[in-house]
Design a protein around this motif. Structure first.
Motif, PDB file in Angstrom:
ATOM      1  N   ASN A 237      78.992  37.292  47.537  1.00 27.34           N
ATOM      2  CA  ASN A 237      79.894  37.749  46.475  1.00 27.34           C
ATOM      3  C   ASN A 237      79.504  39.189  46.153  1.00 27.34           C
ATOM      4  O   ASN A 237      78.446  39.420  45.563  1.00 27.34           O
ATOM      5  CB  ASN A 237      79.728  36.821  45.257  1.00 27.34           C
ATOM      6  CG  ASN A 237      80.809  36.989  44.200  1.00 27.34           C
ATOM      7  OD1 ASN A 237      81.062  36.075  43.421  1.00 27.34           O
ATOM      8  ND2 ASN A 237      81.448  38.129  44.145  1.00 27.34           N
TER       9      ASN A 237
ATOM     10  N   HIS B  84      80.027  42.842  44.279  1.00 25.48           N
ATOM     11  CA  HIS B  84      80.564  43.259  42.984  1.00 25.48           C
ATOM     12  C   HIS B  84      80.849  44.754  42.985  1.00 25.48           C
ATOM     13  O   HIS B  84      79.942  45.567  43.230  1.00 25.48           O
ATOM     14  CB  HIS B  84      79.566  42.923  41.875  1.00 25.48           C
ATOM     15  CG  HIS B  84      79.356  41.438  41.712  1.00 25.48           C
ATOM     16  ND1 HIS B  84      80.039  40.692  40.791  1.00 25.48           N
ATOM     17  CD2 HIS B  84      78.569  40.567  42.391  1.00 25.48           C
ATOM     18  CE1 HIS B  84      79.663  39.419  40.885  1.00 25.48           C
ATOM     19  NE2 HIS B  84      78.774  39.306  41.856  1.00 25.48           N
TER      20      HIS B  84
ATOM     21  N   TYR C  19      84.541  29.986  40.058  1.00 26.16           N
ATOM     22  CA  TYR C  19      84.030  30.781  41.186  1.00 26.16           C
ATOM     23  C   TYR C  19      83.706  29.874  42.377  1.00 26.16           C
ATOM     24  O   TYR C  19      84.033  30.189  43.527  1.00 26.16           O
ATOM     25  CB  TYR C  19      82.770  31.563  40.781  1.00 26.16           C
ATOM     26  CG  TYR C  19      83.081  32.919  40.195  1.00 26.16           C
ATOM     27  CD1 TYR C  19      83.168  34.049  41.005  1.00 26.16           C
ATOM     28  CD2 TYR C  19      83.301  33.070  38.832  1.00 26.16           C
ATOM     29  CE1 TYR C  19      83.457  35.298  40.473  1.00 26.16           C
ATOM     30  CE2 TYR C  19      83.590  34.318  38.280  1.00 26.16           C
ATOM     31  CZ  TYR C  19      83.670  35.425  39.103  1.00 26.16           C
ATOM     32  OH  TYR C  19      83.963  36.650  38.583  1.00 26.16           O
TER      33      TYR C  19
ATOM     34  N   ILE D 202      89.492  35.643  37.178  1.00 29.42           N
ATOM     35  CA  ILE D 202      88.614  34.612  36.606  1.00 29.42           C
ATOM     36  C   ILE D 202      87.940  35.239  35.388  1.00 29.42           C
ATOM     37  O   ILE D 202      87.187  36.220  35.526  1.00 29.42           O
ATOM     38  CB  ILE D 202      87.520  34.146  37.603  1.00 29.42           C
ATOM     39  CG1 ILE D 202      88.150  33.670  38.915  1.00 29.42           C
ATOM     40  CG2 ILE D 202      86.669  33.035  36.968  1.00 29.42           C
ATOM     41  CD1 ILE D 202      87.123  33.241  39.978  1.00 29.42           C
TER      42      ILE D 202
ATOM     43  N   HIS E 147      74.779  37.175  45.488  1.00 31.07           N
ATOM     44  CA  HIS E 147      75.519  38.211  44.772  1.00 31.07           C
ATOM     45  C   HIS E 147      74.905  39.567  45.114  1.00 31.07           C
ATOM     46  O   HIS E 147      73.681  39.726  45.043  1.00 31.07           O
ATOM     47  CB  HIS E 147      75.424  38.003  43.262  1.00 31.07           C
ATOM     48  CG  HIS E 147      76.129  36.773  42.795  1.00 31.07           C
ATOM     49  ND1 HIS E 147      77.467  36.767  42.480  1.00 31.07           N
ATOM     50  CD2 HIS E 147      75.689  35.496  42.602  1.00 31.07           C
ATOM     51  CE1 HIS E 147      77.822  35.543  42.107  1.00 31.07           C
ATOM     52  NE2 HIS E 147      76.767  34.751  42.170  1.00 31.07           N
TER      53      HIS E 147
ATOM     54  N   THR F  66      84.368  40.778  43.737  1.00 24.13           N
ATOM     55  CA  THR F  66      84.697  40.679  42.314  1.00 24.13           C
ATOM     56  C   THR F  66      84.830  42.087  41.766  1.00 24.13           C
ATOM     57  O   THR F  66      83.906  42.899  41.902  1.00 24.13           O
ATOM     58  CB  THR F  66      83.603  39.907  41.550  1.00 24.13           C
ATOM     59  OG1 THR F  66      83.506  38.605  42.106  1.00 24.13           O
ATOM     60  CG2 THR F  66      83.946  39.792  40.073  1.00 24.13           C
TER      61      THR F  66
ATOM     62  N   ASN G  29      88.689  38.801  43.355  1.00 18.15           N
ATOM     63  CA  ASN G  29      89.035  38.429  41.983  1.00 18.15           C
ATOM     64  C   ASN G  29      88.667  39.531  41.011  1.00 18.15           C
ATOM     65  O   ASN G  29      87.759  40.318  41.255  1.00 18.15           O
ATOM     66  CB  ASN G  29      88.377  37.103  41.578  1.00 18.15           C
ATOM     67  CG  ASN G  29      86.926  37.262  41.181  1.00 18.15           C
ATOM     68  OD1 ASN G  29      86.062  37.503  42.015  1.00 18.15           O
ATOM     69  ND2 ASN G  29      86.655  37.136  39.896  1.00 18.15           N
TER      70      ASN G  29
ATOM     71  N   GLN H  37      75.671  29.037  38.026  1.00 14.05           N
ATOM     72  CA  GLN H  37      76.007  28.428  39.326  1.00 14.05           C
ATOM     73  C   GLN H  37      74.855  27.533  39.781  1.00 14.05           C
ATOM     74  O   GLN H  37      75.079  26.465  40.340  1.00 14.05           O
ATOM     75  CB  GLN H  37      76.315  29.521  40.356  1.00 14.05           C
ATOM     76  CG  GLN H  37      77.610  30.249  40.032  1.00 14.05           C
ATOM     77  CD  GLN H  37      77.960  31.353  41.008  1.00 14.05           C
ATOM     78  OE1 GLN H  37      77.080  32.036  41.533  1.00 14.05           O
ATOM     79  NE2 GLN H  37      79.249  31.551  41.234  1.00 14.05           N
TER      80      GLN H  37
ATOM     81  N   TYR I 100      85.210  30.004  46.163  1.00 14.85           N
ATOM     82  CA  TYR I 100      84.434  30.055  47.423  1.00 14.85           C
ATOM     83  C   TYR I 100      84.858  28.906  48.355  1.00 14.85           C
ATOM     84  O   TYR I 100      84.962  29.072  49.567  1.00 14.85           O
ATOM     85  CB  TYR I 100      82.929  29.921  47.173  1.00 14.85           C
ATOM     86  CG  TYR I 100      82.304  30.881  46.182  1.00 14.85           C
ATOM     87  CD1 TYR I 100      82.788  32.169  46.013  1.00 14.85           C
ATOM     88  CD2 TYR I 100      81.191  30.487  45.421  1.00 14.85           C
ATOM     89  CE1 TYR I 100      82.186  33.036  45.100  1.00 14.85           C
ATOM     90  CE2 TYR I 100      80.582  31.351  44.521  1.00 14.85           C
ATOM     91  CZ  TYR I 100      81.087  32.620  44.356  1.00 14.85           C
ATOM     92  OH  TYR I 100      80.493  33.465  43.460  1.00 14.85           O
TER      93      TYR I 100
ATOM     94  N   ASN J  36      85.500  36.239  32.602  1.00 14.31           N
ATOM     95  CA  ASN J  36      84.044  36.194  32.441  1.00 14.31           C
ATOM     96  C   ASN J  36      83.648  35.227  31.334  1.00 14.31           C
ATOM     97  O   ASN J  36      84.366  35.062  30.357  1.00 14.31           O
ATOM     98  CB  ASN J  36      83.507  37.560  31.993  1.00 14.31           C
ATOM     99  CG  ASN J  36      83.447  38.569  33.116  1.00 14.31           C
ATOM    100  OD1 ASN J  36      83.350  38.193  34.274  1.00 14.31           O
ATOM    101  ND2 ASN J  36      83.495  39.846  32.769  1.00 14.31           N
TER     102      ASN J  36
ATOM    103  N   SER K 106      83.911  29.023  33.732  1.00 12.22           N
ATOM    104  CA  SER K 106      84.246  29.976  34.798  1.00 12.22           C
ATOM    105  C   SER K 106      83.315  29.879  36.004  1.00 12.22           C
ATOM    106  O   SER K 106      83.721  30.186  37.124  1.00 12.22           O
ATOM    107  CB  SER K 106      84.222  31.398  34.257  1.00 12.22           C
ATOM    108  OG  SER K 106      85.192  31.534  33.255  1.00 12.22           O
TER     109      SER K 106
END
Ligand code: GLC
Length: 472
Positions: free
Chosen positions: A131, A133, A463, A241, A5, A161, A210, A30, A467, A243, A459
């Motif tokens: 990912n 942000h 994610y 998606i 991330h 995201t 997303n 995750q 992916y 949070n 959620s």
């Protein structure tokens, strides 16, 4: 699967808004699902930086335009957050106290992204997915595809995201030379209306995009601060998606910030004890319904309406109530909110600051949380409030509309209104006061709210599915 991330904020290292909470919790969940998720962010000079131990994992250098820059990647040593946290240090550029708000933010965040890409080309553990942000990391998908130096990163899957499409990171074309040599035929992948637009570029170049709720994704097709057509055009790769929240941080039973822990077994008493302490601290009458507002005092959150709306509600409501505001932002709004003290002494209190601990105490002790937001991509505060048995009073927009059902509807547990204006706010406050004084359903609703599952567990998997839907 290995996921990296890339973000400007991550709680508890640095937080301005909800972005930090998401980036500080999603990777943890995750990892719990059996993946390896890591975070890289700029090395802001925060108390977390000073309070923890770090090791240097990489050093490198690059030239941005004609500016030579050295960078260092450091890693938090003890894995305290449930994921590896890496920070990029560029002396004089990133090591500052504030996350945003400097004149050279454009260059600073570009340098951050180049450092990440430079590190990535040299790193043995190449992630499967990056990912990114928001716009601060928005040029990474472009650079991975079109900058010659990073060609061998082009098989890494990229996901953007969007936590907030209002801010896009616009830059003049003069600065295009700062981006590591790229295929000039691809200039259209950077441009939106004559400027370099990092958010638009990421929407175009990322494999998937997303937003943080489904409702907000739909809204972007009609209102995206100038990018509506782009979202409409790219809708095939876009999704929403919702949070989640970090149940290990936001748990009224274990929360060490709050004065008295409680659970669904003793919710009424537990909340009453917390309310008493809060009211005593700020000189408010504990018998009255207690409203709170927590957040950045900015136009997106409709904070500019608060002074007039709170005043009007105090004047127009026949039944009395209390209101506490916590937050900072626009100095004009800060000033007006402080002025209310004089007129409504004993019913109103404001704390013009960012204060994580007090926010937990307010969720625990309040009866109602007001969120009149003009724009709310997801909103986490209403989810925290629900977990602590505090009823959200929200404008039906974005993630607020997706997560709060009005008490007038089947299975409802909140108060919803349509417009970000004084009238709607005042009448919703009155509705809430009436519910508090004349209905015996509040404690049942409280249990309902506390039992809703808004944890990341659901959620985080969505994610992963996103992916996995990318083939390279
Ligand atoms: C931004 C949005 C907010 C969202 C948060 C986390 O702060 O304004 O609605 O909940 O990001 O995604």
């Amino acid at each position: 699967m290995e996921i990296l991330h890339v973000s400007a904020e991550c709680y508890p290292m640095a937080k301005v808004g909800g972005l930090a909470d998401v980036v500080g919790s999603l990777p943890k969940y995750q990892n719990k699902l059996g993946h390896i998720a890591k975070v890289v962010m700029p090395m802001h000079r925060t108390s977390f930086l000073h309070a923890n131990e770090w090791e240097v994992v990489h050093k490198g250098a690059f030239i941005m335009g004609n500016i030579p820059l050295n960078f260092t990647i450091i890693k938090e040593k003890r894995n305290q957050l449930g994921f590896d946290l890496y920070c990029v240090d560029i002396y004089g550029w990133l090591d500052r106290e504030k996350v945003y708000g400097y004149d050279d933010d454009g260059e600073r965040y570009l340098a951050f992204q180049i450092a990440v890409a430079e590190w990535m080309v040299k790193w043995n553990h190449r992630p499967d997915v990056i990912n990114v942000h928001d716009y601060h990391a928005g040029l990474i998908p472009f650079m991975f595809r079109h900058s010659y130096a990073y060609k061998n990163l082009s098989n890494i899957r990229t996901v953007l995201t969007i936590h907030n499409a209002q801010y896009q990171g616009w830059m003049d074309w003069e600065k295009s030379g700062y981006i590591p040599d790229w295929d000039v035929w691809k200039w259209g992948m950077l441009d939106w209306n004559g400027q370099i637009n990092p958010l638009a570029s990421a929407v175009r170049c990322a494999d998937k995009v997303n937003t943080v709720s489904e409702g907000y994704m739909k809204e972007l097709m009609n209102a995206a601060n100038g990018l509506e057509k782009l979202f409409e055009y790219e809708k095939g790769k876009c999704s929403g998606i919702l949070n989640g929240i970090d149940y290990s941080v936001w748990d009224p039973e274990k929360d060490s910030f709050i004065l008295d822990n409680f659970s669904t077994k003793d919710a009424d008493h537990g909340k009453a004890r917390n309310k008493k302490k809060l009211c005593d601290e700020f000189g408010l009458d504990v018998q009255l319904p207690l409203f709170i507002f927590i957040g950045r005092l900015v136009a997106e959150k409709a904070a500019d309406l608060l002074p007039e709306a709170i005043n009007a509600a105090f004047e127009q409501s026949e039944e009395k109530f209390n209101f506490i505001v916590l937050g900072n932002g626009d100095p004009v709004v800060e000033h007006s909110l402080e002025q209310i003290h004089k007129t409504w002494f004993g019913y109103y209190h404001s704390q013009i600051q960012y204060n994580e601990k007090l926010s937990h105490q307010m969720y625990a002790g309040a009866d109602f949380l007001l969120m009149p937001s003009r724009v709310e991509p997801c909103g986490l505060n209403q989810l925290y409030a629900l977990r602590y048995g505090t009823m959200p009073v929200v404008r039906r927009t974005g993630g607020l509309a997706d997560t709060v059902i009005d008490i007038g509807d089947d299975n409802g547990y909140g108060i919803c209104f349509n417009n970000a204006n004084i009238q709607d706010i005042v009448s919703s406050i009155k509705r809430a006061v009436y519910l508090y004084n004349h209905s015996n359903t509040l404690s049942k609703l409280r249990l309902h709210m506390m039992k809703i599952n808004n944890s990341w567990e659901k959620s985080a998997q969505v994610y992963i599915d996103l992916y996995n839907s990318i083939y390279k």
